[in-house]
Design an enzyme around this catalytic site. Sequence first.
Site, mmCIF file in Angstrom:
data_model
loop_
_atom_site.group_PDB
_atom_site.id
_atom_site.type_symbol
_atom_site.label_atom_id
_atom_site.label_comp_id
_atom_site.label_asym_id
_atom_site.label_seq_id
_atom_site.Cartn_x
_atom_site.Cartn_y
_atom_site.Cartn_z
ATOM 1 N N PRO A 56 0.816 -1.222 0.000
ATOM 2 C CA PRO A 56 0.000 0.000 0.000
ATOM 3 C C PRO A 56 0.843 1.264 0.000
ATOM 4 C CG PRO A 56 -0.927 -1.587 1.510
ATOM 5 C CD PRO A 56 0.375 -2.167 1.041
ATOM 6 N N CYS A 57 0.418 2.199 -0.846
ATOM 7 C CA CYS A 57 1.222 3.405 -1.045
ATOM 8 C C CYS A 57 0.636 4.625 -0.361
ATOM 9 C CB CYS A 57 1.359 3.693 -2.537
ATOM 10 S SG CYS A 57 -0.204 4.123 -3.336
ATOM 11 N N GLN A 58 -0.626 4.571 0.091
ATOM 12 C CA GLN A 58 -1.268 5.793 0.595
ATOM 13 C C GLN A 58 -0.494 6.420 1.744
ATOM 14 O OE1 GLN A 58 -2.777 2.916 -0.038
ATOM 15 N NE2 GLN A 58 -4.845 3.187 -0.800
#
Length: 417
Positions: free
Chosen positions: A76-78
């Site tokens: 996940p990049c958020q």
Amino acid sequence: MPKIRFIDLFSGIGGMRLAFEEAARSLNLATECVLSSEINPDAQLVYHKNFADTPLGDIRLIERLPKHDILLAGFPCQSFSAAGKKAGFGDTRGTLFFEIMRLIDTAKPQAFIFENVRGLVSHDGGRTLETIKNEIKSRGYSFDCFLLNSSNFNLPQNRVRVYLVGILNASPQFGLISDLGPKDSYSCNHQQLSLFSPLSKLVTVADILEDNPDPKYDCSPDFVKALKQIVNNDLNRLHGIRLIDYRGGNSIHSWELGLRGKCSLDEIELMNLFILKRRNKEFGSDRDGKLLTQEQIATFFARPNLDEILDSLVTKKYLQRNNNKYKPVSGNFSFEVYKFLDPNKISVTIVASDANRLGVYFHDRVRRITPREAARLQGFFDSFILHPNDDKAYYQLGNSVSINAVKAVALEVISKL
């Protein structure tokens, strides 16, 4: 034929798997995905339709990994992105990186390929990336970090992502070149993707556009009519135009289009000056400026009927009044399209939040790009089955990887095993 066994974590709709399998196939290697994991049911659906394989759910419920050669993970990049809160490892999504490390300890694959947003490199002054590097190297893996732009891999998209790669008990020399690419989508300085690859032809947005997409993607007649008035009926002037209310530059604003009510020339002039002048240091140091009083507004817009103009703009909801101070009602979600791509250039980065509102003027039609065109911007084959719901398909494609870039990374890693 030799076979590579791999695992696909945080698989999404399967972009990394598709790219990896393509890379292996080009090297005459067979592949076997021994485990995949994706928590989102909509992404699981698309993954199953394309690979006849339903991913496992929450990675935290996986106790151990089966024996495999290469681990893929677009974690996940958020937590690290400019669009998110940049909480990093303080965010539960950020801590999922340590779940990957926990699972690596159970199987010790020969190599790994991770993909994330470029913000990971600079997050927390570089300390986040240093933590990741230490975790990886402490397990006996090499560690290399590449910032790659999709536009350098035969894709007409200005998309920079970071790729982390490593091989167990080795010190490989990769041929990849970190390159951020152009500062914007209209000054593309095309580069080669690795030391061992020739400079490829620049692909433009026109190369991925459909000839005759469904009319449902056309912009509404009222919106097109308003646009024509702004560009004096020369719709080619839409190429590269942004539709947004809180900055100037090459933009069209809602008050110029009259989206919330037709504005007079004085009202348009005031709004354009407002968003420009409120950023002046005399009014504050905020990036987009502060709320201004009527007296402050009068310093750059002196009209005897200023109070009437302000009241009109508040009534039409172009301005908001708080304690006798004014600010623009900002944002870009009131527009059918927030950015018109230039068919002769490359696209801006497509992202999950607004991939469904990228527009184009092409073949005498003012329209949004289609899900298939969004897929092509990411390098997906036309045979790839997209989610039947357009909004979900746009969202998934904005969250996905660029196939060509991942394939180039995979070719480098596989060749070093």
